[in-house]
Scaffold this active site. Structure first.
Site, PDB file in Angstrom:
ATOM      1  N   CYS A 243       0.742  -0.892   0.098  1.00  0.00           N
ATOM      2  CA  CYS A 243      -0.183   0.225   0.094  1.00  0.00           C
ATOM      3  C   CYS A 243       1.128   1.060   0.225  1.00  0.00           C
ATOM      4  CB  CYS A 243      -1.073   0.075   1.301  1.00  0.00           C
ATOM      5  SG  CYS A 243      -2.313   0.881   0.892  1.00  0.00           S
ATOM      6  N   HIS A 325      -3.650  -5.328  -0.261  1.00  0.00           N
ATOM      7  CA  HIS A 325      -3.660  -5.571   1.530  1.00  0.00           C
ATOM      8  C   HIS A 325      -3.018  -7.602   0.833  1.00  0.00           C
ATOM      9  CE1 HIS A 325      -3.188  -2.928   3.944  1.00  0.00           C
ATOM     10  NE2 HIS A 325      -3.942  -2.050   3.233  1.00  0.00           N
ATOM     11  N   GLU A 327      -2.500  -9.356   3.050  1.00  0.00           N
ATOM     12  CA  GLU A 327      -3.101 -10.187   4.082  1.00  0.00           C
ATOM     13  C   GLU A 327      -4.250 -10.548   4.658  1.00  0.00           C
ATOM     14  OE1 GLU A 327      -2.984  -6.068   4.478  1.00  0.00           O
ATOM     15  OE2 GLU A 327      -2.189  -7.068   4.441  1.00  0.00           O
TER      16      GLU A 327
END
Length: 358
Positions: A243, A325, A327
């Site tokens: 990001c 993202h 994750e």
């Protein structure tokens, strides 16, 4: 009913129902996520922003601390069509003003058409429109928050996964989500979380296999220390970023970044991998993007909706970054393998650095 006023850039004031009292100012943005409100509200990338939920009901599965991405709520205020009592109480307890019974379709359309904008909020028994307008008048742009990194970063180094036997990661905390650390630790890495203004000596003391620049709020150009770390270590140490981290890496290696009209915030952003042709769905939260990667980086993935860069790799350096993202909290889970790729990059560097036996 508790009074609540939302003053938009340009002077238009919207009246709603107050759910958590207080005054606030910030950049008004929206997320299209229909789940994951706990993760969104605790995401440090929302610092100095006012978050509008486009999904009409927020709080329908309660509030559970194990889903939090940090230790507090980061948006300065929250707008929704309807907030449940659980979420309203959570916001009240944390001192975050909240307003519902709004036409959030209209608010989102205003942001979509006019861009993310300054906003002032006033909620309470005795507040007036003038209180909201006063907050609006005092509101800064995101680029003017030059010290925003200090608001979301650790003050000193913290180590996770000390007993792990895998790679050592120096994670520069510009507002890192907790699930990024969890994803690396789960892959047997030892993660040294460093302050956003860490210097070269701080990184050298860790002797990392990977320099990792985290997500975070604000203008990447304001993170001068992190930019300097990438410049200092990229020739000798693999570099990764998520990001804001992608934007910082681009700034450090001769690229440029720019403010987007209203950004990408939600859990349904489609990303195309230019080599494989595969499209994956991703979680995103950013208001800036890489405009030009420069001569040392190449774009490997793009957003299907607007062609903005979503993945960047190094040409002559060991660099891998993603705008989304990986994750994936709260989801989807299409991009978990990014962390495997980061650690594989570090392992490959170590293998080539060791001379073969005669």
């Amino acid at each position: 009913m508790t009074a609540a006023y939302v003053a938009l850039e340009g002077g238009h004031v919207i009246e709603g129902r107050g759910r958590a009292s207080g005054t606030a100012r910030g950049e008004l943005v929206f997320t299209t996520a229909y789940t994951g409100y706990e993760e969104s509200l605790t995401d440090p990338s929302y610092e100095e922003q006012i978050l509008t939920f486009s999904y009409p009901l927020i709080g329908n599965y309660g509030v559970r601390e194990e889903r939090f991405e940090s230790d507090r709520i980061h948006p300065r205020a929250v707008l929704a069509k309807e907030l449940t009592e659980d979420v309203a109480e959570w916001l009240e307890n944390e001192g975050v003003p909240a307003v519902d019974h709004l036409d959030t379709r209209e608010v989102v359309t205003d942001i979509r058409d006019g861009g993310a904008m300054k906003c002032g909020i006033a909620v309470g028994e005795d507040v007036t429109e003038e209180d909201a307008l006063a907050e609006l008048e005092a509101c800064k742009t995101m680029s003017e928050h030059t010290e925003i990194g200090a608001q979301v970063s650790v003050d000193e180094s913290v180590v996770y996964g000390e007993d792990n036997d895998g790679d050592t990661v120096a994670l520069v905390d510009c507002g890192a989500k907790g699930s990024i650390v969890d994803s690396l630790v789960a892959r047997d890495a030892t993660v040294h979380v460093l302050p956003h203004d860490a210097n070269a000596a701080d990184v050298e003391s860790v002797d990392p296999d990977v320099l990792f620049i985290s997500n975070g709020p604000g203008d990447p150009a304001n993170y001068e220390n992190a930019i300097g770390l990438v410049e200092a270590f990229v020739e000798d140490t693999p570099v990764a970023g998520i990001c804001l981290g992608q934007q910082i890496v681009a700034e450090a290696l001769g690229g440029t970044t720019e403010k987007m009209t209203f950004g990408h915030r939600g859990i349904n952003q489609p990303v195309l991998d230019l080599e494989s042709g595969q499209v994956v769905m991703t979680t995103q939260n950013h208001g800036y993007t890489v405009a030009d990667p420069g001569d040392h980086l190449e774009i490997t993935q793009i957003n299907v909706n607007d062609d903005t860069p979503e993945g960047i790799d190094g040409i002559e350096y060991d660099v891998i970054t993603r705008q989304y993202h990986p994750e994936a909290n709260p989801g989807p889970e299409d991009t978990f393998d990014f962390f495997d790729d980061v650690l594989a990059m570090a392992d490959a560097r170590q293998t080539t650095a060791v001379p073969a036996d005669d």
